[in-house]
Design a protein around this motif. Structure first.
Motif, PDB file in Angstrom:
ATOM      1  N   SER A  23     -52.557   1.855  56.047  1.00  0.00           N
ATOM      2  CA  SER A  23     -53.473   0.834  56.572  1.00  0.00           C
ATOM      3  C   SER A  23     -52.739  -0.437  56.998  1.00  0.00           C
ATOM      4  CB  SER A  23     -54.529   0.502  55.515  1.00  0.00           C
ATOM      5  OG  SER A  23     -53.895  -0.001  54.349  1.00  0.00           O
ATOM      6  N   LEU A  24     -51.438  -0.343  57.259  1.00  0.00           N
ATOM      7  CA  LEU A  24     -50.653  -1.519  57.642  1.00  0.00           C
ATOM      8  C   LEU A  24     -51.224  -2.215  58.875  1.00  0.00           C
ATOM      9  CD1 LEU A  24     -48.129  -3.337  57.332  1.00  0.00           C
ATOM     10  CD2 LEU A  24     -46.940  -1.712  58.813  1.00  0.00           C
ATOM     11  N   PHE A  25     -51.458  -1.453  59.938  1.00  0.00           N
ATOM     12  CA  PHE A  25     -51.945  -2.041  61.187  1.00  0.00           C
ATOM     13  C   PHE A  25     -53.463  -2.141  61.153  1.00  0.00           C
ATOM     14  CE2 PHE A  25     -47.844  -0.195  62.500  1.00  0.00           C
ATOM     15  CZ  PHE A  25     -47.255  -1.308  63.068  1.00  0.00           C
ATOM     16  N   THR A  26     -53.980  -3.294  61.623  1.00  0.00           N
ATOM     17  CA  THR A  26     -55.426  -3.495  61.592  1.00  0.00           C
ATOM     18  C   THR A  26     -56.156  -2.534  62.529  1.00  0.00           C
ATOM     19  OG1 THR A  26     -55.259  -5.245  63.256  1.00  0.00           O
ATOM     20  CG2 THR A  26     -55.266  -5.935  60.950  1.00  0.00           C
ATOM     21  N   ASN A  27     -55.544  -2.189  63.659  1.00  0.00           N
ATOM     22  CA  ASN A  27     -56.144  -1.254  64.611  1.00  0.00           C
ATOM     23  C   ASN A  27     -55.051  -0.308  65.115  1.00  0.00           C
ATOM     24  OD1 ASN A  27     -57.420   0.157  66.619  1.00  0.00           O
ATOM     25  ND2 ASN A  27     -58.066  -1.628  67.783  1.00  0.00           N
ATOM     26  N   PRO A  28     -54.850   0.824  64.440  1.00  0.00           N
ATOM     27  CA  PRO A  28     -53.770   1.736  64.841  1.00  0.00           C
ATOM     28  C   PRO A  28     -53.843   2.177  66.303  1.00  0.00           C
ATOM     29  CG  PRO A  28     -54.694   2.392  62.740  1.00  0.00           C
ATOM     30  CD  PRO A  28     -55.573   1.300  63.272  1.00  0.00           C
ATOM     31  N   ASP A  29     -55.049   2.299  66.851  1.00  0.00           N
ATOM     32  CA  ASP A  29     -55.173   2.726  68.245  1.00  0.00           C
ATOM     33  C   ASP A  29     -54.677   1.676  69.228  1.00  0.00           C
ATOM     34  OD1 ASP A  29     -56.188   5.216  67.533  1.00  0.00           O
ATOM     35  OD2 ASP A  29     -58.261   4.520  67.587  1.00  0.00           O
ATOM     36  N   ALA A  30     -54.570   0.418  68.796  1.00  0.00           N
ATOM     37  CA  ALA A  30     -54.087  -0.652  69.672  1.00  0.00           C
ATOM     38  C   ALA A  30     -52.580  -0.871  69.554  1.00  0.00           C
ATOM     39  CB  ALA A  30     -54.819  -1.952  69.351  1.00  0.00           C
ATOM     40  N   ILE A  54     -51.108  -7.006  62.074  1.00  0.00           N
ATOM     41  CA  ILE A  54     -51.333  -6.746  60.655  1.00  0.00           C
ATOM     42  C   ILE A  54     -52.017  -7.979  60.074  1.00  0.00           C
ATOM     43  CG2 ILE A  54     -49.301  -5.249  60.500  1.00  0.00           C
ATOM     44  CD1 ILE A  54     -47.955  -7.573  58.895  1.00  0.00           C
ATOM     45  N   ILE A  55     -52.474  -7.873  58.852  1.00  0.00           N
ATOM     46  CA  ILE A  55     -53.003  -9.024  58.129  1.00  0.00           C
ATOM     47  C   ILE A  55     -52.037  -9.309  56.982  1.00  0.00           C
ATOM     48  CG2 ILE A  55     -54.908  -9.938  56.748  1.00  0.00           C
ATOM     49  CD1 ILE A  55     -55.619  -9.594  59.694  1.00  0.00           C
ATOM     50  N   ALA A  56     -51.504 -10.534  56.959  1.00  0.00           N
ATOM     51  CA  ALA A  56     -50.581 -10.952  55.906  1.00  0.00           C
ATOM     52  C   ALA A  56     -51.162 -12.186  55.224  1.00  0.00           C
ATOM     53  CB  ALA A  56     -49.205 -11.263  56.493  1.00  0.00           C
ATOM     54  N   GLN A  57     -51.460 -12.052  53.964  1.00  0.00           N
ATOM     55  CA  GLN A  57     -52.067 -13.129  53.183  1.00  0.00           C
ATOM     56  C   GLN A  57     -53.304 -13.692  53.878  1.00  0.00           C
ATOM     57  OE1 GLN A  57     -49.116 -15.993  51.981  1.00  0.00           O
ATOM     58  NE2 GLN A  57     -47.956 -14.469  50.838  1.00  0.00           N
ATOM     59  N   GLY A  58     -54.114 -12.779  54.425  1.00  0.00           N
ATOM     60  CA  GLY A  58     -55.372 -13.146  55.046  1.00  0.00           C
ATOM     61  C   GLY A  58     -55.291 -13.611  56.485  1.00  0.00           C
ATOM     62  N   ALA A  59     -54.107 -13.737  57.041  1.00  0.00           N
ATOM     63  CA  ALA A  59     -53.951 -14.216  58.416  1.00  0.00           C
ATOM     64  C   ALA A  59     -53.406 -13.103  59.312  1.00  0.00           C
ATOM     65  CB  ALA A  59     -52.992 -15.397  58.447  1.00  0.00           C
ATOM     66  N   PRO A  60     -53.903 -13.020  60.558  1.00  0.00           N
ATOM     67  CA  PRO A  60     -53.362 -12.020  61.488  1.00  0.00           C
ATOM     68  C   PRO A  60     -51.924 -12.372  61.879  1.00  0.00           C
ATOM     69  CG  PRO A  60     -54.960 -13.415  62.590  1.00  0.00           C
ATOM     70  CD  PRO A  60     -54.952 -13.831  61.149  1.00  0.00           C
ATOM     71  N   LEU A  61     -51.110 -11.349  62.037  1.00  0.00           N
ATOM     72  CA  LEU A  61     -49.699 -11.522  62.349  1.00  0.00           C
ATOM     73  C   LEU A  61     -49.252 -10.365  63.218  1.00  0.00           C
ATOM     74  CD1 LEU A  61     -47.065 -13.169  61.496  1.00  0.00           C
ATOM     75  CD2 LEU A  61     -46.774 -11.406  59.762  1.00  0.00           C
ATOM     76  N   ASP A  62     -48.515 -10.661  64.286  1.00  0.00           N
ATOM     77  CA  ASP A  62     -47.948  -9.600  65.120  1.00  0.00           C
ATOM     78  C   ASP A  62     -46.671  -9.091  64.463  1.00  0.00           C
ATOM     79  OD1 ASP A  62     -49.902  -9.673  67.101  1.00  0.00           O
ATOM     80  OD2 ASP A  62     -48.897 -11.322  68.139  1.00  0.00           O
ATOM     81  N   ALA A  79     -36.069   6.017  59.033  1.00  0.00           N
ATOM     82  CA  ALA A  79     -35.583   4.716  58.583  1.00  0.00           C
ATOM     83  C   ALA A  79     -36.089   3.684  59.570  1.00  0.00           C
ATOM     84  CB  ALA A  79     -34.054   4.696  58.526  1.00  0.00           C
ATOM     85  N   GLY A  80     -36.347   2.503  59.084  1.00  0.00           N
ATOM     86  CA  GLY A  80     -36.864   1.488  59.986  1.00  0.00           C
ATOM     87  C   GLY A  80     -36.633   0.085  59.488  1.00  0.00           C
ATOM     88  N   SER A  81     -36.910  -0.852  60.365  1.00  0.00           N
ATOM     89  CA  SER A  81     -36.886  -2.266  60.016  1.00  0.00           C
ATOM     90  C   SER A  81     -38.017  -2.939  60.778  1.00  0.00           C
ATOM     91  CB  SER A  81     -35.531  -2.907  60.340  1.00  0.00           C
ATOM     92  OG  SER A  81     -35.263  -2.820  61.726  1.00  0.00           O
ATOM     93  N   ALA A  82     -38.428  -4.103  60.296  1.00  0.00           N
ATOM     94  CA  ALA A  82     -39.577  -4.783  60.900  1.00  0.00           C
ATOM     95  C   ALA A  82     -39.291  -6.268  61.056  1.00  0.00           C
ATOM     96  CB  ALA A  82     -40.808  -4.584  60.028  1.00  0.00           C
ATOM     97  N   ARG A  83     -39.936  -6.842  62.075  1.00  0.00           N
ATOM     98  CA  ARG A  83     -39.842  -8.282  62.316  1.00  0.00           C
ATOM     99  C   ARG A  83     -41.151  -8.774  62.916  1.00  0.00           C
ATOM    100  NH1 ARG A  83     -34.086 -10.324  64.675  1.00  0.00           N
ATOM    101  NH2 ARG A  83     -32.889  -9.758  62.857  1.00  0.00           N
ATOM    102  N   SER A  84     -41.441  -9.994  62.651  1.00  0.00           N
ATOM    103  CA  SER A  84     -42.576 -10.648  63.295  1.00  0.00           C
ATOM    104  C   SER A  84     -42.034 -11.546  64.395  1.00  0.00           C
ATOM    105  CB  SER A  84     -43.353 -11.484  62.281  1.00  0.00           C
ATOM    106  OG  SER A  84     -44.402 -12.169  62.929  1.00  0.00           O
ATOM    107  N   GLY A  85     -42.620 -11.450  65.560  1.00  0.00           N
ATOM    108  CA  GLY A  85     -42.222 -12.325  66.654  1.00  0.00           C
ATOM    109  C   GLY A  85     -41.101 -11.815  67.526  1.00  0.00           C
TER     110      GLY A  85
END
Length: 108
Positions: A23-30, A54-62, A79-85
């Motif tokens: 459930s990481l992504f708020t809308n998997p189809d998007a 995604i939602i992080a601490q109640g706020a939307p975040l790309d 294997a993967g890595s993630a970043r915002s922005g």
């Protein structure tokens, strides 16, 4: 090989790869999936980015995830890595992919 081909077909459906992250992504189809150039690993591999909200601490975040998935014999690895922005740099993930691949090969 047949199982890998079947899985690839399923994951090509809209949102299917994003749903692999629960459930990481708020809308998997998007979630936008973009294939990334990455050197071949093991017996078959692919690399892609997944970008979505995604939602992080109640706020939307790309969030953008760089994912490398491959098969070595009968083992499937990701294997993967993630970043915002921004997109995670491929060169940051390469040492991890190489290390995991070495350990899988050594353990077979």
């Amino acid at each position: 090989i047949d199982c890998s081909a079947e899985a690839a077909g399923r994951l090509a459906q809209p949102g299917a790869l994003a749903r692999q992250f629960g459930s990481l992504f708020t809308n998997p189809d998007a979630v936008v999936v973009t294939v990334v150039d990455y050197p071949a690993v093991g017996d078959g591999s692919f690399a892609a980015t997944l970008s979505g909200e995604i939602i992080a601490q109640g706020a939307p975040l790309d969030l953008t995830i760089l994912l490398v998935a491959w098969r070595e014999g009968n083992v499937t690895i990701a294997a993967g890595s993630a970043r915002s922005g921004s997109v995670p740099p491929v060169e940051d993930l390469t040492p991890l992919v190489d290390l995991v691949q070495q350990r899988v090969v050594a353990g077979q």
